[in-house]
Design a protein around this motif. Structure first.
Motif, PDB file in Angstrom:
ATOM      1  N   GLU A   1       0.830  -1.202   0.000  1.00  0.00           N
ATOM      2  CA  GLU A   1       0.000   0.000   0.000  1.00  0.00           C
ATOM      3  C   GLU A   1       0.868   1.257   0.000  1.00  0.00           C
ATOM      4  N   GLU A   2       1.941   1.245   0.770  1.00  0.00           N
ATOM      5  CA  GLU A   2       2.852   2.383   0.810  1.00  0.00           C
ATOM      6  C   GLU A   2       3.545   2.566  -0.543  1.00  0.00           C
ATOM      7  N   PHE A   3       3.935   1.446  -1.165  1.00  0.00           N
ATOM      8  CA  PHE A   3       4.600   1.488  -2.474  1.00  0.00           C
ATOM      9  C   PHE A   3       3.674   2.060  -3.537  1.00  0.00           C
ATOM     10  N   LYS A   4       2.443   1.590  -3.575  1.00  0.00           N
ATOM     11  CA  LYS A   4       1.492   2.092  -4.573  1.00  0.00           C
ATOM     12  C   LYS A   4       1.230   3.575  -4.393  1.00  0.00           C
ATOM     13  N   LYS A   5       1.093   3.988  -3.145  1.00  0.00           N
ATOM     14  CA  LYS A   5       0.848   5.401  -2.868  1.00  0.00           C
ATOM     15  C   LYS A   5       1.993   6.260  -3.391  1.00  0.00           C
ATOM     16  N   ALA A   6       3.235   5.792  -3.155  1.00  0.00           N
ATOM     17  CA  ALA A   6       4.409   6.531  -3.622  1.00  0.00           C
ATOM     18  C   ALA A   6       4.494   6.523  -5.147  1.00  0.00           C
ATOM     19  N   LEU A   7       4.159   5.393  -5.753  1.00  0.00           N
ATOM     20  CA  LEU A   7       4.207   5.268  -7.210  1.00  0.00           C
ATOM     21  C   LEU A   7       3.182   6.178  -7.873  1.00  0.00           C
ATOM     22  N   TYR A   8       1.958   6.144  -7.378  1.00  0.00           N
ATOM     23  CA  TYR A   8       0.878   6.939  -7.962  1.00  0.00           C
ATOM     24  C   TYR A   8       1.111   8.445  -7.793  1.00  0.00           C
ATOM     25  N   ALA A   9       1.828   8.804  -6.734  1.00  0.00           N
ATOM     26  CA  ALA A   9       2.065  10.219  -6.448  1.00  0.00           C
ATOM     27  C   ALA A   9       2.985  10.880  -7.471  1.00  0.00           C
ATOM     28  N   GLU A  10       3.690  10.056  -8.267  1.00  0.00           N
ATOM     29  CA  GLU A  10       4.687  10.590  -9.208  1.00  0.00           C
ATOM     30  C   GLU A  10       4.173  10.688 -10.641  1.00  0.00           C
ATOM     31  N   ARG A  11       2.880  10.576 -10.854  1.00  0.00           N
ATOM     32  CA  ARG A  11       2.329  10.526 -12.212  1.00  0.00           C
ATOM     33  C   ARG A  11       2.325  11.858 -12.953  1.00  0.00           C
ATOM     34  N   ASP A  12       2.208  12.938 -12.217  1.00  0.00           N
ATOM     35  CA  ASP A  12       2.061  14.242 -12.865  1.00  0.00           C
ATOM     36  C   ASP A  12       3.271  14.580 -13.722  1.00  0.00           C
ATOM     37  N   LEU A  13       3.015  15.184 -14.864  1.00  0.00           N
ATOM     38  CA  LEU A  13       4.080  15.628 -15.747  1.00  0.00           C
ATOM     39  C   LEU A  13       4.249  17.141 -15.632  1.00  0.00           C
ATOM     40  N   PRO A  14       5.484  17.616 -15.577  1.00  0.00           N
ATOM     41  CA  PRO A  14       5.699  19.071 -15.614  1.00  0.00           C
ATOM     42  C   PRO A  14       5.098  19.650 -16.886  1.00  0.00           C
ATOM     43  N   GLU A  15       4.622  20.883 -16.794  1.00  0.00           N
ATOM     44  CA  GLU A  15       4.018  21.536 -17.963  1.00  0.00           C
ATOM     45  C   GLU A  15       4.982  21.570 -19.148  1.00  0.00           C
ATOM     46  N   GLU A  16       6.269  21.735 -18.846  1.00  0.00           N
ATOM     47  CA  GLU A  16       7.266  21.805 -19.913  1.00  0.00           C
ATOM     48  C   GLU A  16       7.352  20.489 -20.688  1.00  0.00           C
ATOM     49  N   ILE A  17       7.161  19.367 -19.983  1.00  0.00           N
ATOM     50  CA  ILE A  17       7.212  18.057 -20.649  1.00  0.00           C
ATOM     51  C   ILE A  17       5.997  17.890 -21.555  1.00  0.00           C
ATOM     52  N   VAL A  18       4.832  18.287 -21.063  1.00  0.00           N
ATOM     53  CA  VAL A  18       3.629  18.245 -21.906  1.00  0.00           C
ATOM     54  C   VAL A  18       3.825  19.149 -23.119  1.00  0.00           C
ATOM     55  N   GLY A  19       4.517  20.278 -22.913  1.00  0.00           N
ATOM     56  CA  GLY A  19       4.790  21.192 -24.018  1.00  0.00           C
ATOM     57  C   GLY A  19       5.701  20.569 -25.069  1.00  0.00           C
ATOM     58  N   ILE A  20       6.703  19.829 -24.622  1.00  0.00           N
ATOM     59  CA  ILE A  20       7.595  19.142 -25.559  1.00  0.00           C
ATOM     60  C   ILE A  20       6.812  18.138 -26.394  1.00  0.00           C
ATOM     61  N   ILE A  21       5.950  17.371 -25.726  1.00  0.00           N
ATOM     62  CA  ILE A  21       5.139  16.382 -26.439  1.00  0.00           C
ATOM     63  C   ILE A  21       4.254  17.075 -27.468  1.00  0.00           C
TER      64      ILE A  21
END
Length: 382
Positions: A66-86
């Motif tokens: 449960e702790e691992f999943k919480k930590a994994l899911y917390a890192e999903r957001d992409l910086p705006e600059e990365i979305v901009g590159i895409i």
């Protein structure tokens, strides 16, 4: 001893490191993650649990998971600059080139980039696994001319990928099937992309640089791009009724049948066996293009096994059946390889962390066969 006796072409048969992560038994068609048979993993586990297993060397207890999943899911957001590159590269570059570029740029947003302790690299691995999936889904979403969908941290890894790709929460059956596919692709010993990851990391480059090498290597049609190539072949066949003629003509012309044969497996790829069972289930209720693809895949598999399986040891591999499954899930063909990269990320990270414990710079020899001591002539006398 001449050069041919000294050189292991393609490093075939050469051991490059000791590892406790994965065992591929090519003779008997067996695959193990940390000692667990892939059949048991596929039946009982999840992609998140496989990530934990590969990185930590053991299955988690409930609280740990449960702790691992919480930590994994917390890192999903992409910086705006990365979305901009895409956004900037969509329509101008292939999805794998976009993934390579956008992923590489992520290193600039990691405050612990130059911290090469194992704990820091474990933390970076969670970011890599989460964000490479988000980037891949975002590429598919923006390629379809739709608006970017931010990740949902309440969803499982497979659910979130399909949500970001399609803009709606997926049916559980489809999320479960994608979860299975990601588990089957999560790790496969010292394949080409894992080896290139280790070569880069052996210079003590950071883990983002190492994984970027893995992504670049995966692009080729002889490795990660094989599933897309196999699907294109099925499209060229057109219908199940045309399969026999197409295969016969291809074999007569000594053309490569994509999705068959493997450098390690000399029998049926155990991952392909698992996927085949699900393909049969899909065929029973699918319609349209998916039903057509599953029919072609199963017909081609039957022919190839009869013609080349027992006699020449050329069997279906995991890439052959992947295309129809992904098509059923609504994943476009040009996103197959980025999805493969998102699935393989935990394997790349696990191998890199393990290798760094006893790091040695890769520096193979090359057998020189050119001339030496040639006379240098100035440009006016050549």
């Amino acid at each position: 001893m001449d050069a041919d006796d000294k050189i292991a072409v393609g490093l075939e048969g050469v051991y490059v490191a000791k590892s406790s992560i994965c065992k591929v038994d090519g003779i008997n068609g067996k695959l193990y993650y940390r000692g667990y048979a892939i059949e048991d993993i596929a039946k009982n586990s999840s992609f998140e649990e496989v990530c934990y297993l590969l990185l930590n060397g053991k299955l988690p207890k409930l609280a740990e998971f449960e702790e691992f999943k919480k930590a994994l899911y917390a890192e999903r957001d992409l910086p705006e600059e990365i979305v901009g590159i895409i956004s900037e590269l969509v329509g101008k570059a292939s999805p794998m080139d976009i993934l390579r570029t956008a992923f590489s740029a992520l290193s600039g947003f990691d405050e612990k980039l130059n911290d090469n302790t194992e704990q820091a690299n474990m933390e970076k691995s969670l970011k890599i696994i989460s964000r490479i999936s988000s980037i891949s889904a975002a590429i598919g979403r923006l390629e379809s001319k739709a608006q970017y969908v931010k990740p949902d941290k309440s969803l499982s890894h497979s659910q979130n990928f399909l949500y970001m790709l399609n803009g709606k929460k997926p049916e559980q059956e489809k999320a479960d099937l994608l979860d299975l596919m990601m588990m089957l692709h999560a790790e496969h010993s010292s394949n080409a992309s894992t080896f290139s990851t280790l070569v880069t990391g052996s210079t003590l480059a950071d883990i983002y640089a190492a994984v970027t090498s893995g992504i670049s290597t995966l692009k080729g049609p002889l490795h990660g791009g094989a599933d897309e190539a196999a699907l294109k072949m099925m499209d060229a066949i057109g219908s199940p009724e045309n399969t026999e003629r197409y295969i016969d003509e291809a074999l007569a012309g000594k053309q490569r049948i994509m999705g068959f044969g493997h450098r390690v497996y000399k029998t049926y790829d155990p991952r392909a066996k698992i996927i085949r069972g699900h393909l049969i289930e899909i065929q029973e209720h699918a319609d349209g293009k998916v039903k057509n693809l599953t029919g072609i895949a199963l017909a081609a598999e039957k022919m190839m096994v009869e013609k080349l399986g027992e006699t020449k040891g050329i069997w279906p591999n995991v890439d052959f059946f992947s295309g129809p499954i992904y098509a059923y899930l609504g994943v476009p063909g040009n996103l197959f390889t980025p999805l493969f990269a998102a699935s393989r990320a935990p394997g790349w990270c696990a191998h890199m962390i393990e290798y760094w414990r006893n790091n040695k710079l890769f520096r193979p020899l090359e057998y020189y066969e050119g001339e030496i001591d040639k006379q240098y002539l100035s440009i006016d006398k050549r």
